[in-house]
Design an enzyme around this catalytic site. Sequence first.
Site, PDB file in Angstrom:
ATOM      1  N   THR A  62     -13.697   7.964   6.903  1.00  0.00           N
ATOM      2  CA  THR A  62     -14.571   7.205   5.996  1.00  0.00           C
ATOM      3  C   THR A  62     -14.580   5.753   6.494  1.00  0.00           C
ATOM      4  O   THR A  62     -13.826   5.409   7.414  1.00  0.00           O
ATOM      5  CB  THR A  62     -14.004   7.212   4.565  1.00  0.00           C
ATOM      6  OG1 THR A  62     -12.746   6.531   4.607  1.00  0.00           O
ATOM      7  CG2 THR A  62     -13.807   8.627   4.040  1.00  0.00           C
TER       8      THR A  62
ATOM      9  N   TYR B 170       0.845  -1.206   0.000  1.00  0.00           N
ATOM     10  CA  TYR B 170       0.000   0.000   0.000  1.00  0.00           C
ATOM     11  C   TYR B 170       0.878   1.253   0.000  1.00  0.00           C
ATOM     12  O   TYR B 170       0.667   2.177  -0.785  1.00  0.00           O
ATOM     13  CB  TYR B 170      -0.914  -0.013   1.220  1.00  0.00           C
ATOM     14  CG  TYR B 170      -1.881   1.155   1.308  1.00  0.00           C
ATOM     15  CD1 TYR B 170      -3.055   1.167   0.548  1.00  0.00           C
ATOM     16  CD2 TYR B 170      -1.635   2.240   2.137  1.00  0.00           C
ATOM     17  CE1 TYR B 170      -3.952   2.234   0.633  1.00  0.00           C
ATOM     18  CE2 TYR B 170      -2.525   3.302   2.231  1.00  0.00           C
ATOM     19  CZ  TYR B 170      -3.682   3.290   1.477  1.00  0.00           C
ATOM     20  OH  TYR B 170      -4.565   4.345   1.557  1.00  0.00           O
TER      21      TYR B 170
ATOM     22  N   LYS C 230       1.079   3.905  -3.049  1.00  0.00           N
ATOM     23  CA  LYS C 230       0.675   5.306  -2.883  1.00  0.00           C
ATOM     24  C   LYS C 230       1.820   6.253  -3.241  1.00  0.00           C
ATOM     25  O   LYS C 230       1.600   7.333  -3.768  1.00  0.00           O
ATOM     26  CB  LYS C 230       0.164   5.536  -1.459  1.00  0.00           C
ATOM     27  CG  LYS C 230      -1.158   4.818  -1.164  1.00  0.00           C
ATOM     28  CD  LYS C 230      -2.265   5.277  -2.104  1.00  0.00           C
ATOM     29  CE  LYS C 230      -3.629   4.731  -1.740  1.00  0.00           C
ATOM     30  NZ  LYS C 230      -4.692   5.190  -2.650  1.00  0.00           N
TER      31      LYS C 230
ATOM     32  N   ILE D 264      -8.700   9.844   7.467  1.00  0.00           N
ATOM     33  CA  ILE D 264      -9.988  10.459   7.133  1.00  0.00           C
ATOM     34  C   ILE D 264     -11.105   9.550   7.615  1.00  0.00           C
ATOM     35  O   ILE D 264     -11.052   8.332   7.409  1.00  0.00           O
ATOM     36  CB  ILE D 264     -10.114  10.679   5.601  1.00  0.00           C
ATOM     37  CG1 ILE D 264      -8.868  11.389   5.044  1.00  0.00           C
ATOM     38  CG2 ILE D 264     -11.393  11.458   5.284  1.00  0.00           C
ATOM     39  CD1 ILE D 264      -8.577  12.760   5.612  1.00  0.00           C
TER      40      ILE D 264
HETATM   41  N1  NAD Z   1      -9.875   6.971   4.493  1.00  0.00           N
HETATM   42  C1  NAD Z   1      -8.612   7.231   4.792  1.00  0.00           C
HETATM   43  O1  NAD Z   1      -8.241   7.413   5.955  1.00  0.00           O
HETATM   44  C2  NAD Z   1      -7.592   7.341   3.678  1.00  0.00           C
HETATM   45  C3  NAD Z   1      -6.332   7.862   3.981  1.00  0.00           C
HETATM   46  C4  NAD Z   1      -5.397   8.008   2.973  1.00  0.00           C
HETATM   47  C5  NAD Z   1      -5.724   7.654   1.673  1.00  0.00           C
HETATM   48  N2  NAD Z   1      -6.940   7.135   1.404  1.00  0.00           N
HETATM   49  C6  NAD Z   1      -7.230   6.803  -0.003  1.00  0.00           C
HETATM   50  O2  NAD Z   1      -8.341   7.571  -0.413  1.00  0.00           O
HETATM   51  C7  NAD Z   1      -9.059   6.885  -1.457  1.00  0.00           C
HETATM   52  C8  NAD Z   1     -10.541   6.888  -1.117  1.00  0.00           C
HETATM   53  O3  NAD Z   1     -10.709   6.279   0.121  1.00  0.00           O
HETATM   54  P1  NAD Z   1     -12.108   6.194   0.877  1.00  0.00           P
HETATM   55  O4  NAD Z   1     -11.799   6.428   2.304  1.00  0.00           O
HETATM   56  O5  NAD Z   1     -13.135   6.994   0.161  1.00  0.00           O
HETATM   57  O6  NAD Z   1     -12.352   4.612   0.699  1.00  0.00           O
HETATM   58  P2  NAD Z   1     -13.665   3.751   0.585  1.00  0.00           P
HETATM   59  O7  NAD Z   1     -13.274   2.370   0.992  1.00  0.00           O
HETATM   60  O8  NAD Z   1     -14.790   4.444   1.283  1.00  0.00           O
HETATM   61  O9  NAD Z   1     -13.942   3.792  -1.008  1.00  0.00           O
HETATM   62  C9  NAD Z   1     -13.089   3.191  -1.940  1.00  0.00           C
HETATM   63  C10 NAD Z   1     -13.934   2.731  -3.122  1.00  0.00           C
HETATM   64  O10 NAD Z   1     -13.067   2.110  -4.072  1.00  0.00           O
HETATM   65  C11 NAD Z   1     -13.811   1.065  -4.678  1.00  0.00           C
HETATM   66  N3  NAD Z   1     -12.950   0.076  -5.323  1.00  0.00           N
HETATM   67  C12 NAD Z   1     -12.167  -0.853  -4.702  1.00  0.00           C
HETATM   68  N4  NAD Z   1     -11.599  -1.647  -5.634  1.00  0.00           N
HETATM   69  C13 NAD Z   1     -12.012  -1.210  -6.850  1.00  0.00           C
HETATM   70  C14 NAD Z   1     -11.745  -1.620  -8.210  1.00  0.00           C
HETATM   71  N5  NAD Z   1     -10.941  -2.676  -8.490  1.00  0.00           N
HETATM   72  N6  NAD Z   1     -12.337  -0.923  -9.208  1.00  0.00           N
HETATM   73  C15 NAD Z   1     -13.161   0.108  -8.924  1.00  0.00           C
HETATM   74  N7  NAD Z   1     -13.458   0.536  -7.674  1.00  0.00           N
HETATM   75  C16 NAD Z   1     -12.882  -0.122  -6.649  1.00  0.00           C
HETATM   76  C17 NAD Z   1     -14.593   0.450  -3.529  1.00  0.00           C
HETATM   77  O11 NAD Z   1     -15.694  -0.321  -3.991  1.00  0.00           O
HETATM   78  C18 NAD Z   1     -15.011   1.689  -2.738  1.00  0.00           C
HETATM   79  O12 NAD Z   1     -16.299   2.147  -3.125  1.00  0.00           O
HETATM   80  C19 NAD Z   1      -8.410   5.508  -1.537  1.00  0.00           C
HETATM   81  O13 NAD Z   1      -7.519   5.503  -2.623  1.00  0.00           O
HETATM   82  C20 NAD Z   1      -7.638   5.386  -0.236  1.00  0.00           C
HETATM   83  O14 NAD Z   1      -6.538   4.531  -0.367  1.00  0.00           O
HETATM   84  C21 NAD Z   1      -7.888   6.969   2.372  1.00  0.00           C
END
Ligand code: NAD
Length: 275
Positions: A203, A168, A172, A201
């Site tokens: 979520t 991961y 990233k 975040i």
């Molecule tokens: N939430 C956090 O704390 C956090 C922190 C740093 C980075 N991020 C990054 O932010 C982005 C969004 O995160 P989020 O919190 O909204 O996550 P989330 O889990 O709420 O949403 C991610 C979405 O990606 C979709 N997904 C997964 N595999 C897929 C594929 N093969 N094809 C299409 N869609 C697919 C999932 O179905 C889901 O709806 C991600 O890239 C995550 O790595 C999140």
Amino acid sequence: MSEVLVVIGVGGMGEAIARRLGAGRTVVLADFDVPALDRVAEALRGDGFAVHTEQVDVSSRESVQALARAAAARGPVTQVAHTAGLSPVQAPLEAVIAVDLVGVALVLDEFAEVIAPGGAGVVIASMAGTQASDSLPAEVEHDLATTPTDELRALPAIAGLDHAGHAYAIAKRAAQLRVRTASLAWGRRSARITSLSPGVISTPMGQAELAGDSGASMRAAVEASGTGRLGTSADIAAAAAFLLGPEATFITGTDLLVDGGVIAAVRAGAATLGG
Ligand SMILES: NC(=O)c1ccc[n+]([C@@H]2O[C@H](COP(=O)([O-])OP(=O)(O)OC[C@H]3O[C@@H](n4cnc5c(N)ncnc54)[C@H](O)[C@@H]3O)[C@@H](O)[C@H]2O)c1
């Protein structure tokens, strides 16, 4: 024809970005998870947004290419937000590589073919990538930035991975680096591309991380940070709106860290992150 906003990934951040930017545009929502896609699309339609849905698997070039073409058929694609991702607490190593590394590279490749002049894209990376940049050798960073997408998995730094958390972080970092490189191809179309690196975040993904093995150190790092709080999807949507909008027309090929000050606290020696 209205301008098209494409939001890939309808998790917490994707929905917030669609709400923040979607009014007056044709919104193309894409995700692998059809029930989630339908649920978010219905909620947005109920609030007056013009929404179309496309199922996509971002780890498949054919699927991403079909999405890009379907979006372009609806009008000029002026904004692309790539939020789809898998966290290492949700998925095994192979899936993290497929979605977070290869998926981002494919979206950068395929949307470079359809982005409209004056358009912009943002890829959601992570502060985990920012942190990884402190320890990755320069030649590994160079390879991650420039290796053709279809050869990425065979890189020694990727093929040798045995831990989803490391995958991961490297994926990233690769997202941040590939955005740099992609800014040249996007620039040839008079378009911009940036990455945005969130901290913790609130979520579903963020909550899963906080409940996992690294949760305690993440909470401590958040508490030690300059803001002392978790981020919200709205914080990320506001930053994405800036990067995709008219105030950012001189910003491309770079990353915006939106982490409430966690990385600053780590680098100041006031916190640590990790398992
Ligand atoms: N939430 C956090 O704390 C956090 C922190 C740093 C980075 N991020 C990054 O932010 C982005 C969004 O995160 P989020 O919190 O909204 O996550 P989330 O889990 O709420 O949403 C991610 C979405 O990606 C979709 N997904 C997964 N595999 C897929 C594929 N093969 N094809 C299409 N869609 C697919 C999932 O179905 C889901 O709806 C991600 O890239 C995550 O790595 C999140």
